[in-house]
Design an enzyme around this catalytic site. Structure first.
Site, PDB file in Angstrom:
ATOM      1  N   ASP A 156       0.858  -1.184  -0.188  1.00  0.00           N
ATOM      2  CA  ASP A 156       0.148   0.153  -0.344  1.00  0.00           C
ATOM      3  C   ASP A 156       0.998   1.000  -0.305  1.00  0.00           C
ATOM      4  OD1 ASP A 156       0.470  -0.488   2.348  1.00  0.00           O
ATOM      5  OD2 ASP A 156      -0.603  -0.066   3.492  1.00  0.00           O
ATOM      6  N   ARG A 173      -1.067  -5.939   9.791  1.00  0.00           N
ATOM      7  CA  ARG A 173      -1.430  -4.647  10.515  1.00  0.00           C
ATOM      8  C   ARG A 173      -2.998  -4.119  10.540  1.00  0.00           C
ATOM      9  NH1 ARG A 173       2.515  -0.963   7.426  1.00  0.00           N
ATOM     10  NH2 ARG A 173       1.946  -1.841   5.335  1.00  0.00           N
ATOM     11  N   ARG A 217       1.971 -19.139  26.457  1.00  0.00           N
ATOM     12  CA  ARG A 217       2.952 -18.439  25.865  1.00  0.00           C
ATOM     13  C   ARG A 217       2.840 -17.905  25.271  1.00  0.00           C
ATOM     14  NH1 ARG A 217       7.052 -21.865  28.539  1.00  0.00           N
ATOM     15  NH2 ARG A 217       6.211 -21.980  30.601  1.00  0.00           N
TER      16      ARG A 217
END
Length: 341
Positions: A103, A171, A266
């Site tokens: 992008d 993201r 974990r």
């Protein structure tokens, strides 16, 4: 014709396949001279160019990364950057510039196109969030790597009766999390598209471990966040370049889950492992198809367009349609992930 070529943003598997296709098709079919720019837009600004011929792309098809190098740099956002790009392209006598990127790189390409440069774009990103194309170069390999990692996590999670959190990239869009989570049989998949409620996660895990199993696997995209008004307060942590700090959301979830449930938890952060190594056969083919389509479009005099996979065919779409848009994971795919949890 002298055709410029660059790869910008993060590296992904399949970039060398695209470069190879541009060079082989451009030189062999059309007799073009292909000029590569090192380190993305930074190389265009600095005038760091290298001629590309068949000898440079030999044995590169199965190699990850990019033989041209790459960098996160946007000329339109830097003082004098756009003028430097135009100066370099003029001095190198570049008639068309092929830009391979995500992008950020493609947004910069649209700005350079507005300045009068003939631009052909090729989408690449493991996040698969470039609007207008069903798939971008690099996504298939990244999903395969993430799925294999989840497969491997299963045995240790079950052996130690643990909750295992696998953090993957993503993201703005959770494509890797959704597809690898489904393919790897994760109990929970958390993505940026649907903010989560930690209280519901707590109840789900307690019920599962009491009634069904002694372990759980949670796949979380790095951009996932808790829903507003819920009991977990969290702000996405960003690095100095605006990138999300790897491991931040995974570690915070680990702390919350252990505190709320008492289960040994974990975190595994796949990070750049998702981008490295040998490209899948799909990414080699997609990169090759995009490269051929791009050099064909350049030879036909097209400009301000991007290669896009739509269904079974590669099409050229307007770059203006793509700039500034994000392709999010559809609700149907997220619903499948929830249904199989």
């Amino acid at each position: 014709m002298r055709v410029g070529l660059l790869t910008g943003g993060g590296d992904v598997p399949g970039l060398n396949a695209a470069i190879r296709a541009v060079v082989k098709r451009g030189e062999g079919e059309y007799g073009h001279s292909i000029i590569g720019f090192r380190n993305g837009w930074r190389g265009v600004v600095d005038g760091f160019s290298v001629p590309l011929s068949r000898q440079h792309i030999r044995n590169q098809l199965a190699v990850g990364g990019t033989l041209l190098g790459t960098a996160r740099y946007h000329p339109h956002a830097s003082d004098g950057g756009l003028d430097a790009v135009l100066s370099t392209l003029e001095s190198e006598r570049i008639e068309t510039l092929i830009c391979i990127g995500g992008d950020g790189t493609l947004h910069a390409a649209s700005k350079v196109a507005e300045a009068g440069v003939r631009i052909i774009a090729i989408p690449k990103t493991i996040d698969n969030d470039v609007w207008g194309t069903d798939q971008s170069i690099g996504f298939d390999t990244a999903v395969g790597i993430a799925t294999e990692a989840i497969d491997r996590i299963h045995t240790t999670a079950e052996s130690h009766n643990r909750v295992m959190i696998v953090e993957v990239m993503g993201r703005h869009a959770g494509w890797i999390a959704a597809e690898s989570g489904i393919a790897g049989g994760a109990e929970l998949v958390l993505t940026p598209e649907q903010p989560f409620d930690i209280d519901k996660i707590e109840r789900f895990l307690k019920h599962r471990h009491r009634a069904h199993a002694s372990f759980s696997i949670i796949v979380v995209a790095e951009g996932a966040v808790p829903a507003e008004g819920t009991s977990m307060d969290y702000q996405t942590q960003l690095g100095k370049f605006g990138d999300i700090v790897a491991g931040a959301i995974g570690e915070r979830l680990k702390i919350e889950i252990e505190k709320r449930t008492g289960f040994d938890t974990r975190t595994v952060v796949l990070g750049h492992i998702q981008r490295g190594g040998i490209p899948s056969h799909f990414d080699r083919v997609l990169g090759s198809r995009f490269g051929v389509a791009a050099i064909d479009a350049a030879s036909q005099g097209m400009s301000n367009v991007m290669t896009a996979l739509r269904g079974e065919t590669v099409q050229m779409i307007s770059l203006d349609e793509v700039a500034g848009k994000v392709k999010y994971v559809p609700d149907e795919l997220l619903a499948v992930a929830r249904a199989l949890g």
